[in-house]
Each structure stands twice: as structure tokens, then as C-alpha cells.
Scaffold this motif. Structure first.
Motif, mmCIF file in Angstrom:
data_model
loop_
_atom_site.group_PDB
_atom_site.id
_atom_site.type_symbol
_atom_site.label_atom_id
_atom_site.label_comp_id
_atom_site.label_asym_id
_atom_site.label_seq_id
_atom_site.Cartn_x
_atom_site.Cartn_y
_atom_site.Cartn_z
ATOM 1 N N VAL A 240 0.981 4.082 -2.985
ATOM 2 C CA VAL A 240 0.676 5.658 -2.854
ATOM 3 C C VAL A 240 1.920 6.038 -3.243
ATOM 4 O O VAL A 240 1.712 7.362 -3.684
ATOM 5 N N SER B 126 3.496 11.239 -11.489
ATOM 6 C CA SER B 126 2.332 12.295 -11.563
ATOM 7 C C SER B 126 2.111 12.606 -13.056
ATOM 8 O O SER B 126 1.239 13.368 -13.494
ATOM 9 N N LEU C 124 -3.525 2.190 -8.334
ATOM 10 C CA LEU C 124 -3.853 2.244 -7.055
ATOM 11 C C LEU C 124 -5.040 1.170 -6.496
ATOM 12 O O LEU C 124 -4.773 0.513 -5.203
ATOM 13 N N ARG D 79 -3.200 6.196 -13.044
ATOM 14 C CA ARG D 79 -2.604 5.983 -11.664
ATOM 15 C C ARG D 79 -3.642 5.690 -10.668
ATOM 16 O O ARG D 79 -3.325 4.776 -9.854
ATOM 17 N N VAL E 196 0.861 -1.258 -0.095
ATOM 18 C CA VAL E 196 -0.033 0.105 -0.051
ATOM 19 C C VAL E 196 0.797 1.321 0.042
ATOM 20 O O VAL E 196 0.531 2.094 -0.689
ATOM 21 N N ALA E 197 1.837 1.225 1.071
ATOM 22 C CA ALA E 197 2.722 2.488 0.916
ATOM 23 C C ALA E 197 3.358 2.531 -0.396
ATOM 24 O O ALA E 197 3.778 3.760 -1.083
ATOM 25 N N VAL F 266 -4.671 -2.120 -4.132
ATOM 26 C CA VAL F 266 -5.548 -2.340 -2.891
ATOM 27 C C VAL F 266 -6.262 -3.603 -3.059
ATOM 28 O O VAL F 266 -6.504 -4.302 -1.990
ATOM 29 N N PHE G 139 1.733 6.272 -6.935
ATOM 30 C CA PHE G 139 0.759 7.127 -7.379
ATOM 31 C C PHE G 139 1.290 8.875 -7.581
ATOM 32 O O PHE G 139 0.984 9.376 -8.680
ATOM 33 N N TYR G 140 2.054 9.126 -6.436
ATOM 34 C CA TYR G 140 2.552 10.588 -6.723
ATOM 35 C C TYR G 140 3.979 10.623 -7.236
ATOM 36 O O TYR G 140 4.090 11.502 -7.954
#
Length: 125
Positions: A28, A35, A46, A42, A24-25, A50, A31-32
Motif C-alpha cells: 500500500v 504515484s 498491489l 501500481r 501488505v503495508a 496480495v 502504491f502511493y
């Protein structure tokens, strides 16, 4: 004599839980980090991570317990007797009326206390 059953978690379950947090980390962070990639891709990435993490977590004892709780909760919700529309409207109007009455009482109390303080301090007219 009280005996408590100790919940033992296997090493494999702990590894799965730690990997889930890491995934999960990483999702995330990715995801950033990416960009410049279109937002839709994205978000889909994510969501995919999940879903994979949820699948991994459901294979642990804790995940199975949580899933069992969710299923039992669904059964309990079916047993609830929901109020009719008329009961809901009546209760809602009663709540609005009580809020209005309490607000009016508090406003009057505040007004008289303010008047009394102004009179005692000599600031009143």
C-alpha cells in the motif's frame, strides 16, 4: 472436568502472519509512493503482493482453517433451496406494501401529535 484443547501456533506461523501484514503495508505504501507511475502498473503490483500474501497465509494453520471454512460454506450454499421468481416477487411486493402502510401510520401519528402540541402550546390556528 472440562478440558479444553489449547490452540498452539508455531513460531513459523506467527512469523508468516507478521510478514504478511508487513508485505501488505509495504504494498500500500509503494502504491502511493510511486504515484508518478501509471495507475494500471501500481494496481497490478498491489494485486500481485496480495496474491503472494494469500499464498503465504494459506501455508499457516489459520489460513488452512479459513480455506476449509470457505470450502464447507460452498457446500452449504449448494444445499439452500432458493425461492422461485414468483415467490420472490410476491414477498418483495408484500414488503413494499408493509413499508408503505407503516409509513402512512407513522405520518398520521406524527401529524396528530404535532396538531396536539400546537393546540396545547397555543400556537395553533
Amino acid at each position: 472436568m472440562n478440558t479444553q484443547a489449547e490452540a498452539t501456533t508455531s513460531v513459523l506461523d506467527v512469523v508468516k502472519q507478521v510478514l504478511s501484514v508487513v508485505f501488505v503495508a509495504a504494498g500500500v505504501a509503494a502504491f502511493y509512493y510511486f504515484s508518478d507511475v501509471q495507475l494500471l502498473y501500481r494496481v497490478l503490483g498491489l494485486v500481485g503482493i496480495v496474491i503472494i500474501v494469500l499464498g503465504i497465509m494459506l501455508t499457516t494453520d489459520m489460513g488452512r482453517n479459513v480455506w476449509g471454512f470457505v470450502l464447507e460454506s460452498k457446500q452449504e450454499v449448494r444445499k439452500v433451496v432458493w425461492p422461485t421468481r414468483e415467490e420472490t416477487m410476491r414477498t418483495t411486493l408484500l414488503v413494499f406494501a408493509m413499508v408503505f402502510i407503516v409509513g402512512l401510520i407513522l405520518w398520521l401519528l406524527d401529524m396528530f401529535l404535532f396538531w396536539g402540541v400546537r393546540l396545547l402550546t397555543g400556537q395553533g390556528g
